[in-house]
Design a protein around this motif. Structure first.
Motif, PDB file in Angstrom:
ATOM      1  N   PHE A 104       0.855  -1.189   0.000  1.00 27.67           N
ATOM      2  CA  PHE A 104       0.000   0.000   0.000  1.00 27.67           C
ATOM      3  C   PHE A 104       0.895   1.244   0.000  1.00 27.67           C
ATOM      4  N   GLU A 105       0.586   2.185  -0.880  1.00 27.24           N
ATOM      5  CA  GLU A 105       1.308   3.454  -0.907  1.00 27.24           C
ATOM      6  C   GLU A 105       0.295   4.588  -0.842  1.00 27.24           C
ATOM      7  N   PHE A 106       0.530   5.505   0.085  1.00 21.35           N
ATOM      8  CA  PHE A 106      -0.373   6.623   0.333  1.00 21.35           C
ATOM      9  C   PHE A 106       0.294   7.901  -0.169  1.00 21.35           C
ATOM     10  N   PHE A 107      -0.338   8.558  -1.152  1.00 20.52           N
ATOM     11  CA  PHE A 107       0.273   9.708  -1.797  1.00 20.52           C
ATOM     12  C   PHE A 107      -0.410  11.025  -1.438  1.00 20.52           C
ATOM     13  N   LYS A 108       0.436  11.989  -1.156  1.00 20.12           N
ATOM     14  CA  LYS A 108      -0.026  13.357  -0.913  1.00 20.12           C
ATOM     15  C   LYS A 108       0.288  14.188  -2.148  1.00 20.12           C
ATOM     16  N   VAL A 109      -0.716  14.921  -2.635  1.00 16.72           N
ATOM     17  CA  VAL A 109      -0.543  15.747  -3.831  1.00 16.72           C
ATOM     18  C   VAL A 109      -1.050  17.152  -3.547  1.00 16.72           C
ATOM     19  N   GLU A 110      -0.227  18.141  -3.785  1.00 15.91           N
ATOM     20  CA  GLU A 110      -0.644  19.539  -3.598  1.00 15.91           C
ATOM     21  C   GLU A 110      -1.694  19.888  -4.646  1.00 15.91           C
ATOM     22  N   SER A 111      -2.618  20.773  -4.271  1.00 16.13           N
ATOM     23  CA  SER A 111      -3.730  21.103  -5.163  1.00 16.13           C
ATOM     24  C   SER A 111      -3.277  21.614  -6.529  1.00 16.13           C
ATOM     25  N   ASN A 112      -2.177  22.348  -6.557  1.00 10.26           N
ATOM     26  CA  ASN A 112      -1.705  22.877  -7.839  1.00 10.26           C
ATOM     27  C   ASN A 112      -0.959  21.834  -8.678  1.00 10.26           C
ATOM     28  N   GLN A 113      -0.798  20.621  -8.114  1.00  7.79           N
ATOM     29  CA  GLN A 113      -0.112  19.543  -8.823  1.00  7.79           C
ATOM     30  C   GLN A 113      -1.059  18.391  -9.184  1.00  7.79           C
ATOM     31  N   THR A 114      -2.343  18.560  -8.866  1.00  7.70           N
ATOM     32  CA  THR A 114      -3.303  17.475  -9.080  1.00  7.70           C
ATOM     33  C   THR A 114      -3.385  17.049 -10.540  1.00  7.70           C
ATOM     34  N   TYR A 115      -3.472  18.009 -11.448  1.00  9.37           N
ATOM     35  CA  TYR A 115      -3.582  17.669 -12.871  1.00  9.37           C
ATOM     36  C   TYR A 115      -2.353  16.888 -13.334  1.00  9.37           C
ATOM     37  N   ASP A 116      -1.164  17.339 -12.946  1.00  2.00           N
ATOM     38  CA  ASP A 116       0.071  16.657 -13.352  1.00  2.00           C
ATOM     39  C   ASP A 116       0.117  15.239 -12.799  1.00  2.00           C
ATOM     40  N   PHE A 117      -0.348  15.076 -11.550  1.00  2.00           N
ATOM     41  CA  PHE A 117      -0.328  13.755 -10.931  1.00  2.00           C
ATOM     42  C   PHE A 117      -1.287  12.796 -11.645  1.00  2.00           C
ATOM     43  N   ILE A 118      -2.496  13.256 -11.936  1.00  2.00           N
ATOM     44  CA  ILE A 118      -3.482  12.422 -12.620  1.00  2.00           C
ATOM     45  C   ILE A 118      -3.001  12.066 -14.028  1.00  2.00           C
TER      46      ILE A 118
END
Length: 263
Positions: free
Chosen positions: A28-42
């Motif tokens: 299991f890996e739990f990822f934190k993504v900053e709101s301004n990086q959400t598009y890049d992460f997806i």
């Protein structure tokens, strides 16, 4: 007699081998993504779908899930959960190396060069933070044929067995709670359930020692299950439930929706 003994030995060996092959090992890996990086992460997640598909086809892993958190954690802690499935503890601990990932990416995207793939992975590091990783072994599960699909709901319950009561807690889950979940599945109130134990040695200060995966096909099934009260339980069964509850501390409950499952 000797022939019978050999056949018996082979039968026991085959049974144990089959049981070992059925055991699942999950990271299991739990990822934190900053709101301004959400598009890049997806966008990177969509890229990785095909990479993990190549790894599954190569039998390096058995599967990969991507879940988006609905509730249970502070949004500043993490918002996404991934699960990677392995066939044995050694392959789980070895995991997918950087070279593996690059190789599978180039299989999935043959038009990309090795340099372009590595640049994509480097960019991804800046779009998310790995908040937590857990290595788990499945030790009990319900009998069902539930198939994960987009929109599936899961409750990941993080448990900490009371010190000195590991065996008591696991016995309660297997002998008391598993039958309850199996009954709910047969009544159409749940899709699947499994109990996982940490695959790494844990100290007395560990935040959690076990995890249960409660799977529902949608929110309708989930809320129906919450309202369900097993009126058939006897006083003896209720006492066993209470004893089981006292053998563990329910640390966190994370509710998540499945975005993709690769098998």
């Amino acid at each position: 007699m000797k022939k019978i003994s050999i056949l018996l030995f082979l039968g026991i060996f085959a049974y144990n081998l089959a049981q070992a092959q059925q055991t699942r090992y999950l990271v299991f890996e739990f990822f934190k993504v900053e709101s301004n990086q959400t598009y890049d992460f997806i966008e990177f997640k969509d890229f990785m779908d095909k990479v993990y598909r190549a790894a599954v086809n190569d039998k390096k892993i058995q599967g990969w899930d991507f879940w988006s958190l609905q509730s249970g954690a502070d949004p500043s802690e993490f918002q996404y959960i991934t699960i990677t499935y392995f066939k044995d503890p050694v392959s789980m601990m070895n995991g997918l190396t950087e070279d593996d990932m690059v190789r599978y990416a180039m299989i999935a995207y043959p038009h990309l060069t090795e340099r372009q793939v590595k640049e994509k992975f480097d960019d991804a590091i800046n779009s998310r933070d790995l908040a937590q990783r857990a290595y788990m072994q499945e030790i009990a599960s319900t009998k069902d044929n539930f198939q994960l699909k987009t929109g599936t709901l899961a409750s990941f319950d993080m448990m900490r067995a009371v010190e000195g009561q590991f065996s008591v807690y696991e016995k309660a889950e297997k002998e008391v709670f598993l039958p309850i979940h199996q009954n709910r599945i047969e009544k159409g109130l749940m899709g699947s359930w499994s109990l996982l134990r940490t695959a790494l040695p844990m100290g007395s200060e560990a935040k959690s020692t076990h995890l249960t995966m409660n799977i529902y096909k949608d929110y309708v099934q989930f809320f129906n299950a919450q309202e369900y009260d097993d009126m058939e339980s006897t006083a003896e069964q209720q006492a066993a439930i209470e004893k089981g509850l006292k053998s563990r501390d329910q640390k966190f409950i994370y509710l998540a929706t499945l975005e993709n499952a690769i098998r």
